[in-house]
Design a protein around this motif. Structure first.
Motif: not given
Lengths: 102, 365, 503
Positions: C350-374
């Protein structure tokens, strides 16, 4: 009501509660220090005068209100004890002055 | 049919039921603009009616009738609304402020057709004798023995509790979208359905503006936003109401009062709260350590000249509109006199002076 | 702003800047992770927290903990260390012992939103600070547990006992009874037993029927991290104390303080002398801030609580306001940390520090982990859903609003008198108007009204809260900046006579 685990006694801090000298550990909140000293109720409610003591210890319930160094209604669980603090029971509503109501 | 379940609507409904009418109140839901919830609970006479002497008379009579209303509500519901009329103060924090307030009262008392109200101008020392807790910055005060305050939350609750006793049909979540005048009455419609009534009163505060034209009425409002600061309960220190500081009978202190011509946003302006808090502390220094628990902002039901509007529709007789920002002070007038007038279908002179015609008459010199 | 070891620690409000890119409120796992994420991606960040040290509630006093505590409090607790230490190295500024009490919009001359103004208070001084984005990580609080006598001194929450233990090493003396439902019940019992306390009984109010309903979710639960921890705890507790199941009623008795705990199980009433009663029936999102800001909330029927509506990056319905962690819905500490990081990525984009693609890339493993822990959450939510009797008390004398001392009977009676929602209820009875601002009565009032009206809590709604969400002294309010427009609003043409003492 609570005692200190022997390995958790830190630097001593002394303060008074309603004039009584209390010894606490540095890092204690006022509420924790009072509980450790066996004090279960530290205020009376403004509505009915019922005695109340800390309930949640995390700043949410506002039951641990005490008068600290002359300022009323302070959340004891959020204030760290200081050497020489004067803590008093919060009696009812926040007292403002000695003057009676006109 | 009373459209609006705030203080205005509730007083009228209660009063109309006492006139032996079958009354139904259509109210909005739990979350609505509701000017009634944001009031300062003053029963205030001093200074009212500059430019409109009939309003001074109307207000004086209301204050005088308040004990009757309190007593009637007590016998109807068992609820004591905490009326106290010990007189009230306008505290001033500078000589100019005191002068300005005194000038305004002089003007009020010298205007053509003026209706007088008693008042005293006090210096610091005289004010101190009555209010020992005032601070050194208070230059003086104006005291009016007719002023007072009430617990407005209990007033609201008493009226609503009285609905049951008076068999008033109170319906929440019944926002009225459309009013269709028909032969013999009016059809009120919303997403809850529809309902018919021979007589309707628009007492919906800000909501009346939308509905008024549907029945040939006018709701001349101007935007007026006010803020209030509310503190935690304090040990009793102030029995007299001050126009901008009062201690409720529960102990909390209410601090006001501000006015902005804003009808759009309810966002709190901290600068306004700060000025009000600053002034309150200068009036009563012992307030400084009190905890603020809530700040409110609300739109007043403010007519173009600040005085009430009471009117029956010419094109659709049987439809009435009632608007006032001093819903607490005027409660007895609404509950007794206005209800009576609406029940009879005839607006007497001392009420018809509050019609909207006054806004169409060019101002006299 | 970055020093050799990371960001600065603010000692007073004067140490704070006028404006930041991001202000994060709350130093629990979600707040710490969010602040670390945005700061590392270049945002000028401030983390504000009410407590003296980082960790929030779950990782309370984690940086002060010694090895003895690791044993006493468990490995899960110890995980918080790394999160806190990483934050302190991140370059963000940290303002401990600082309470955030309000958030308002900041608009440009055309009325468009350009950020927010956050009201904070520390050491008795208030200040307004601006930020382009605000991230709430205000966490959870204990679900209210209204039983007759719950206001007596000697009755506290399970969380309170944990805080006393974690922060001050305090161990209860005398006879302790722990009552309620949820995994924390047994965890706490085990921790206290381990620490040498006398746990006289664990009274489990988990309804019997829930076990059958929860079975649906059992397969997922069996593969979740909860199962191992759960069974070990249970064995410890069963061995060392009296466990009573299927408790259907509970009360605390005593004249001026707790003397006895009374309960109903197996169709019979039982009583036991006790010095400390610890109550717990799960935690719920702390929504006071998000509510007062004006975020849209939804009723979560599975968790029986209101939570703010958020998008996939944890932005609320108010643009520029984000909320992650238990404050957005109860998922536990590990999920909170992951959500904080995800929200941080969303905010950074949102702040423009990273672009959407970068955001997706960084988020993907976090999302996988999140699914596991919940995984396993649904099982816990179903099993430990508190019964209606403990959410909407039947005993009329039960105090519901502790601050104003309003009983269940009064609430129920007011519904038929016309108080059809919690805000009307406030007017009728003052419930929710005390200092806790509904934190201990809000859900109960909503559920009581729902019960009386025969509608869902969703229909009833919740209190509409206002700033300040935590108290500040009148003198603090009086010292905030006063614009000319503000003076005019209060004094009209006498505005120029106002000379504030504070300035």
């Amino acid at each position: 009501m609570f005692r200190r685990a022997p390995d958790r006694i830190r630097d001593q801090v002394t303060f008074t509660f309603d004039g009584i000298l209390i010894t606490a550990s540095a890092g204690d909140s006022v509420a924790a220090a009072l509980l450790a000293a066996g004090i279960r109720a530290s205020r009376t409610t403004p509505v009915s005068g019922a005695p109340r003591g800390p309930y949640c210890m995390m700043g949410v319930c506002f039951e641990c209100l005490v008068r600290i160094d002359g300022v009323g209604n302070r959340q004891g669980c959020l204030v760290p004890v200081q050497e020489g603090m004067t803590v008093e029971t919060q009696k009812g509503a926040h007292a403002l002055s000695e003057e009676p109501a006109p | 049919m009373v459209v609006g379940g705030g203080l205005m609507g509730a007083c009228l409904a209660w009063g109309l039921a006492r006139q032996s009418l079958r009354v139904c109140v259509l109210d909005e839901g739990d979350i609505a603009l509701r000017a009634s919830r944001a009031n300062f609970a003053l029963v205030w006479v001093q200074g009212k009616g500059l430019g409109f002497p009939a309003y001074t008379a109307w207000t004086k009579a209301a204050a005088a009738a308040w004990p009757q209303l309190a007593s009637d509500l007590k016998s109807d519901t068992g609820i004591d609304v905490g009326l106290d009329q010990p007189g009230g103060f306008t505290l001033c924090l500078s000589d100019r402020e005191l002068e300005a307030n005194v000038d305004a009262l002089k003007k009020l008392h010298n205007q053509p057709g003026a209706v007088a109200h008693p008042y005293e101008v006090l210096d610091h020392g005289q004010t101190r004798a009555l209010l020992p807790a005032i601070g050194p910055d208070v230059s003086g005060a104006i005291y009016c023995p007719l002023d007072g305050h009430v617990n407005s939350l209990r007033l609201f609750r008493a009226l609503h509790t009285a609905f049951k006793a008076g068999e008033i049909d109170y319906r929440a979540d019944h926002t009225v979208d459309v009013i269709d005048p028909q032969a013999g009455g009016f059809l009120l419609k919303g997403d809850w359905g529809e309902i018919r009534a021979p007589k309707i009163v628009l007492a919906a505060g800000l909501g009346s503006a939308r509905l008024a034209p549907m029945v040939g009425l006018d709701a001349p409002l101007k935007p007026s936003r006010g803020q209030i600061v509310v503190t935690e309960k304090a040990a009793p220190f102030l029995r007299y109401p001050v126009v901008t500081v009062r201690q409720t009978d529960e102990g909390g202190v209410m601090i006001g009062d501000s006015e902005e011509a804003d009808g759009a946003s309810l966002t709190i302006d901290h600068g306004i709260s700060s000025v009000m808090a600053d002034r309150a502390i200068r009036m009563f220094p012992l307030l400084a350590d009190l905890n603020v628990v809530r700040t409110w902002s609300a739109f007043r039901v403010m007519t173009l000249d600040g005085c009430p509007v009471y009117e029956q529709s010419r094109s659709y007789p049987g439809a009435f509109i009632t608007m006032a920002h001093s819903g607490v002070t005027l409660a007895p007038r609404h509950a007794y006199d206005l209800a009576q007038a609406i029940a009879a279908g005839v607006i007497p002179d001392d009420i018809s002076v509050f019609g909207t015609r006054r806004f169409h008459v060019p101002a006299c010199a | 702003m970055t020093s050799a070891t990371g960001g600065e620690v603010a000692q007073t409000v004067k140490d704070l800047a006028e404006t930041y890119d991001v202000i994060v409120i709350g130093a629990g796992p979600a707040g710490l992770s969010a602040a670390t994420t945005v700061s590392t991606l270049g945002a000028r960040t401030l983390l504000v927290d009410e407590n003296q040290t980082p960790g929030g509630q779950i990782y309370r006093s984690i940086l002060l903990a010694k090895t003895a505590d690791r044993q006493r409090l468990g490995e899960d607790y110890w995980k918080g260390r790394e999160i806190a230490e990483t934050f302190l190295r991140s370059g963000a500024q940290y303002a401990p012992a600082t309470t955030a009490w309000g958030i308002g919009p900041v608009n440009d001359a055309e009325g468009r939103s350009i950020g927010h103004e956050v009201g904070v208070s520390a050491g008795g001084t208030a200040r307004l600070i601006r930020a382009r984005q605000v991230m709430l990580a205000t966490g959870a609080l204990e679900r209210p547990f209204p039983i007759p006598g719950w206001t007596l001194p000697g009755v506290m929450t399970a969380g309170a006992a944990q805080i006393a233990l974690k922060t001050s090493g305090l161990i209860p003396e005398g006879r302790v009874v722990i009552a309620g439902t949820g995994p924390l019940l047994y965890l706490l019992a085990a921790q206290l037993i381990e620490a040498g306390a006398t746990v006289a009984a664990v009274l489990d109010t988990t309804p019997r029927s829930h076990w059958l309903e929860a079975l649906r979710h059992l397969p997922t639960f069996l593969t979740s991290p909860y199962i191992v921890k759960g069974s070990r705890l249970l064995r410890t507790v069963l061995r060392r104390t009296k466990v009573v199941r299927w408790v259907t009623a509970l009360s605390a008795e005593g004249a001026e303080e707790l003397k006895e705990v009374v309960w109903r199980a197996g169709g019979q009433e039982h009583r036991m002398p006790a010095d400390l009663l610890l109550l717990h029936q799960g935690v719920v999102p702390n929504i006071n801030f998000s509510n007062a800001v004006g975020c849209k909330h939804v009723w979560d029927e599975a968790q029986l609580a209101f939570r703010p509506q958020v998008d996939e990056w944890y932005q609320t319905s108010v643009p520029g306001i984000w909320i992650a962690g238990d404050g957005a819905g109860i998922q536990g500490a590990e999920a909170a940390a992951l959500q904080g990081s995800l929200a941080g990525l969303g905010c950074a984009a949102r702040l423009g520090s990273i672009d959407d693609e970068d955001r997706e890339r960084r988020a993907s493993s976090l999302k996988v982990q999140l699914t596991k822990v919940i995984r396993g959450r649904e099982f816990l939510d179903t099993l430990y859903r508190p019964s209606k009797a403990f959410r909407a008390p039947q005993n009329p004398e039960t105090i519901v609003c502790r601050c104003e001392e309003i009983s269940a009977a009064q609430i129920r009676a007011s519904v038929s008198a016309g108080a059809i929602g919690p805000n009307q209820m406030k007017v009728f009875l003052r419930s929710g108007m005390g200092p806790c601002q509904g934190r201990l009565c809000g859900l109960t009032v909503t559920e009581l009204i729902a019960d009386e009206r025969g509608v869902s809590p969703d229909t009833v709604g919740y209190y509409r809260l206002r700033f300040p969400i935590k108290p500040l002294r009148l003198r603090e309010l009086a010292s905030l900046p006063q614009s000319d427009a503000a003076k005019v609003a209060v004094l009209a043409d006498l505005a120029d006579t106002h000379h504030s003492k504070a300035h």
